[in-house]
Design an enzyme around this catalytic site. Sequence first.
Site, mmCIF file in Angstrom:
data_model
loop_
_atom_site.group_PDB
_atom_site.id
_atom_site.type_symbol
_atom_site.label_atom_id
_atom_site.label_comp_id
_atom_site.label_asym_id
_atom_site.label_seq_id
_atom_site.Cartn_x
_atom_site.Cartn_y
_atom_site.Cartn_z
ATOM 1 N N ALA A 71 0.846 -1.193 0.000
ATOM 2 C CA ALA A 71 0.000 0.000 0.000
ATOM 3 C C ALA A 71 0.877 1.238 0.000
ATOM 4 C CB ALA A 71 -0.914 -0.008 1.220
ATOM 5 N N ASP A 72 0.285 2.319 -0.458
ATOM 6 C CA ASP A 72 0.972 3.609 -0.430
ATOM 7 C C ASP A 72 -0.064 4.694 -0.213
ATOM 8 O OD1 ASP A 72 3.412 5.300 -0.899
ATOM 9 O OD2 ASP A 72 2.078 6.124 -2.431
ATOM 10 N N THR A 73 0.296 5.678 0.603
ATOM 11 C CA THR A 73 -0.580 6.812 0.862
ATOM 12 C C THR A 73 0.182 8.083 0.543
ATOM 13 O OG1 THR A 73 -1.737 5.603 2.607
ATOM 14 C CG2 THR A 73 -1.962 8.006 2.622
ATOM 15 N N SER A 108 -4.772 6.628 -1.361
ATOM 16 C CA SER A 108 -4.105 5.384 -0.983
ATOM 17 C C SER A 108 -4.397 4.353 -2.058
ATOM 18 C CB SER A 108 -4.590 4.847 0.370
ATOM 19 O OG SER A 108 -4.132 5.643 1.423
ATOM 20 N N THR A 109 -3.365 3.618 -2.410
ATOM 21 C CA THR A 109 -3.524 2.514 -3.350
ATOM 22 C C THR A 109 -3.103 1.241 -2.636
ATOM 23 O OG1 THR A 109 -3.074 3.941 -5.236
ATOM 24 C CG2 THR A 109 -2.810 1.582 -5.589
#
Length: 191
Positions: A71-73, A108-109
């Site tokens: 994940a990334d934000t 977020s992904t």
Amino acid sequence: MLLLASASQRRTELLDLMGVKHKVISQKFDEDSITEKNPAICSKLIVEGKNKSARELVLNTEQSEDPIITADTLVFSPSKEIVGKPKDHKHSKALLREFSGTTHSVFSTVMLSYRGKSRTETCETFVTFKEMSEQEIEEYVLSEEGVGKAGAYGIHGPAGKYITNINGSYTNVVGLPVHETYEILRSFDLL
């Protein structure tokens, strides 16, 4: 066993709250290698890089066949800039001044790869800050609460008192959109 390639304590806590058993593993992707200016695309590229890095690190181990989630934000500021983690106190203050009295987006992904397949979902939430005084900005920055957090704040902590409105997923702003994560896990029959 689900492998979470993230050092974020918040992501671990959110998976725990979902009742998802998992193990934290490392990844070595350089997020700064992505220069894309569109925040949704940038977040997606970072997550794909993290997932690929994590997959390479578990290659030829007993975990090589396990599902990996990354994940990334990131924050997209009112001045239309992608904002990651602040470099120092000066940068943190500048970001909070920009957020003061305005609305910004948080993206977020989440990506899961498993058995040669993958699924990626991106979530956007709009966050509005109250008009912050210089004293409030100074106190928050000196508390060190925003260190290591995209946009120089953590919504789940003391910064919450400055936020007047959220339009979208709260858990997205914390760092892992729970609904999207749940749907991804379900689509792979991992729940």
